[in-house]
Design a protein around this motif. Structure first.
Motif, short mmCIF file in Angstrom:
data_model
loop_
_atom_site.label_atom_id
_atom_site.label_comp_id
_atom_site.label_asym_id
_atom_site.label_seq_id
_atom_site.Cartn_x
_atom_site.Cartn_y
_atom_site.Cartn_z
N ALA A 124 -2.97 16.08 -10.11
CA ALA A 124 -3.99 17.12 -10.18
C ALA A 124 -3.75 18.05 -11.35
O ALA A 124 -4.68 18.48 -12.02
CB ALA A 124 -4.01 17.90 -8.87
N GLN A 125 -2.50 18.36 -11.62
CA GLN A 125 -2.18 19.27 -12.71
C GLN A 125 -2.49 18.62 -14.06
O GLN A 125 -2.98 19.27 -14.97
CB GLN A 125 -0.70 19.66 -12.64
CG GLN A 125 -0.30 20.65 -13.72
CD GLN A 125 1.16 21.04 -13.60
OE1 GLN A 125 1.89 20.49 -12.78
NE2 GLN A 125 1.59 21.97 -14.40
N GLU A 126 -2.24 17.32 -14.15
CA GLU A 126 -2.45 16.61 -15.40
C GLU A 126 -3.93 16.43 -15.72
O GLU A 126 -4.31 16.37 -16.88
CB GLU A 126 -1.76 15.25 -15.33
CG GLU A 126 -1.77 14.48 -16.63
CD GLU A 126 -1.02 13.18 -16.53
OE1 GLU A 126 -0.53 12.70 -17.56
OE2 GLU A 126 -0.90 12.65 -15.42
N TYR A 127 -4.76 16.36 -14.69
CA TYR A 127 -6.16 16.05 -14.90
C TYR A 127 -7.08 17.22 -14.58
O TYR A 127 -8.14 17.05 -14.02
CB TYR A 127 -6.55 14.83 -14.04
CG TYR A 127 -6.06 13.54 -14.62
CD1 TYR A 127 -4.78 13.08 -14.33
CD2 TYR A 127 -6.86 12.79 -15.45
CE1 TYR A 127 -4.32 11.89 -14.86
CE2 TYR A 127 -6.41 11.60 -15.98
CZ TYR A 127 -5.15 11.15 -15.68
OH TYR A 127 -4.70 9.97 -16.22
N ILE A 128 -6.69 18.42 -14.95
CA ILE A 128 -7.61 19.55 -14.84
C ILE A 128 -8.77 19.31 -15.80
O ILE A 128 -8.57 19.13 -17.00
CB ILE A 128 -6.90 20.87 -15.20
CG1 ILE A 128 -5.77 21.15 -14.20
CG2 ILE A 128 -7.89 22.02 -15.22
CD1 ILE A 128 -4.93 22.34 -14.57
N PRO A 129 -10.00 19.28 -15.31
CA PRO A 129 -11.13 19.00 -16.21
C PRO A 129 -11.36 20.14 -17.20
O PRO A 129 -11.18 21.31 -16.88
CB PRO A 129 -12.31 18.84 -15.25
CG PRO A 129 -11.92 19.60 -14.03
CD PRO A 129 -10.42 19.45 -13.91
N ALA A 130 -11.75 19.77 -18.39
CA ALA A 130 -12.06 20.76 -19.41
C ALA A 130 -13.34 21.51 -19.07
O ALA A 130 -14.23 20.97 -18.41
CB ALA A 130 -12.19 20.08 -20.77
N ASP A 131 -13.42 22.74 -19.52
CA ASP A 131 -14.62 23.54 -19.31
C ASP A 131 -15.68 23.20 -20.35
O ASP A 131 -15.37 23.03 -21.54
CB ASP A 131 -14.29 25.04 -19.42
CG ASP A 131 -13.36 25.50 -18.31
OD1 ASP A 131 -13.42 24.93 -17.21
OD2 ASP A 131 -12.57 26.43 -18.56
N VAL A 132 -16.94 23.14 -19.91
CA VAL A 132 -18.05 23.01 -20.85
C VAL A 132 -18.22 24.34 -21.58
O VAL A 132 -18.22 25.40 -20.96
CB VAL A 132 -19.35 22.63 -20.12
CG1 VAL A 132 -20.54 22.68 -21.07
CG2 VAL A 132 -19.22 21.26 -19.49
N VAL A 133 -18.33 24.28 -22.89
CA VAL A 133 -18.43 25.49 -23.71
C VAL A 133 -19.90 25.75 -24.05
O VAL A 133 -20.58 24.88 -24.60
CB VAL A 133 -17.62 25.36 -25.01
CG1 VAL A 133 -17.78 26.61 -25.87
CG2 VAL A 133 -16.15 25.11 -24.70
N SER A 134 -20.38 26.93 -23.71
CA SER A 134 -21.75 27.32 -24.07
C SER A 134 -21.70 28.53 -25.00
O SER A 134 -20.67 29.17 -25.16
CB SER A 134 -22.56 27.65 -22.80
OG SER A 134 -21.95 28.71 -22.09
#
Length: 240
Positions: free
Chosen positions: A19-29
């Motif tokens: 879970a720590q390794e695969y934190i999803p990236a945030d969409v940037v607006s």
């Protein structure tokens, strides 16, 4: 019983690491329109061995995606080594020092601490390193190579910490990750064209202004000369 407890603990630990390794990236607006960063490869390569003739030629440009969401990347490369592909490229944390040492650009842009292993799965780009552009959108398999795509997780807004690319660089690698060449991003004049091109499509060709060849100019002079020569004859005829 003991074996089951140990196994359960091991699974919990593995799940936590996963879970720590695969934190999803945030969409940037909110990326600003009219802002364009470009990184152009230098004439001299960092890696001066193998099947490279001079240096890889090319650039990576970055501007706001549609509606300011993410970044549209337009990439073009040519004069690739004849061996060592498919080639890869990434956004790197640090700029290139004055001596051109690509090793000094440090690691890939990775604000969510994903790490390089296991490799990026392009079907889930939010779980890849932010800077792993070729992992998310395709390795370089042709010469020349052009592509255009929107990465929702990159930023050209300075206050978006780890995803901002304007003060960073990109590095061009052999398939084995050896660094061949690198370049810094610099703020460039704004680009009026905001069209998003499909991945792998050719970039628009800029046609230079049309100029009149010297030969055409000489023909015009000759024609004018003929007209001037005819005028006295016509006048004489009318007089008679």
């Amino acid at each position: 019983m003991r074996f089951s407890q140990i196994s359960a603990l091991a699974l919990v630990g593995a799940a936590g690491a996963f879970a720590q390794e695969y934190i999803p990236a945030d969409v940037v607006s909110g990326n600003p329109e009219g802002v364009n960063y470009v990184a152009t490869l230098p004439v001299q390569p960092f890696f001066k061995a193998g099947s490279l003739n001079g240096n890889v030629k090319g650039s990576v440009s970055a501007k706001a995606g549609p509606g300011g969401v993410g970044v549209q990347f337009d990439v073009q490369f040519s004069n690739l080594p004849t061996e060592g592909g498919p080639f890869i490229y990434h956004l790197h944390v640090a700029p290139v020092p004055s001596g051109g040492n690509c090793t000094a650009t440090l690691a890939h842009v990775d604000p969510f601490k994903r790490g390089e292993e296991p490799p990026c799965d392009p079907s889930t780009p939010a779980l890849c390193q932010t800077g792993d552009l070729s992992g998310k959108f395709g390795k370089i398999t042709s010469d020349p190579f052009t592509a255009s795509y929107v990465d929702p997780y990159s930023s050209i807004t300075e206050d978006v910490g780890g995803s901002f690319l304007g003060n960073r660089s990109f590095v061009f690698h052999f398939a084995n990750k050896t660094r061949i060449t690198c370049a810094d991003f610099h703020l460039a004049p704004s680009q009026p064209n905001t069209t998003v091109y499909p991945t792998g499509s050719a970039l628009p060709t800029v046609v230079p202004p049309t100029t009149v060849p010297i030969a055409a100019g000489n023909s015009l002079v000759a024609t004018l000369g003929a007209v001037v020569a005819v005028v006295p004859v016509l006048a004489w005829t009318l007089f008679i």
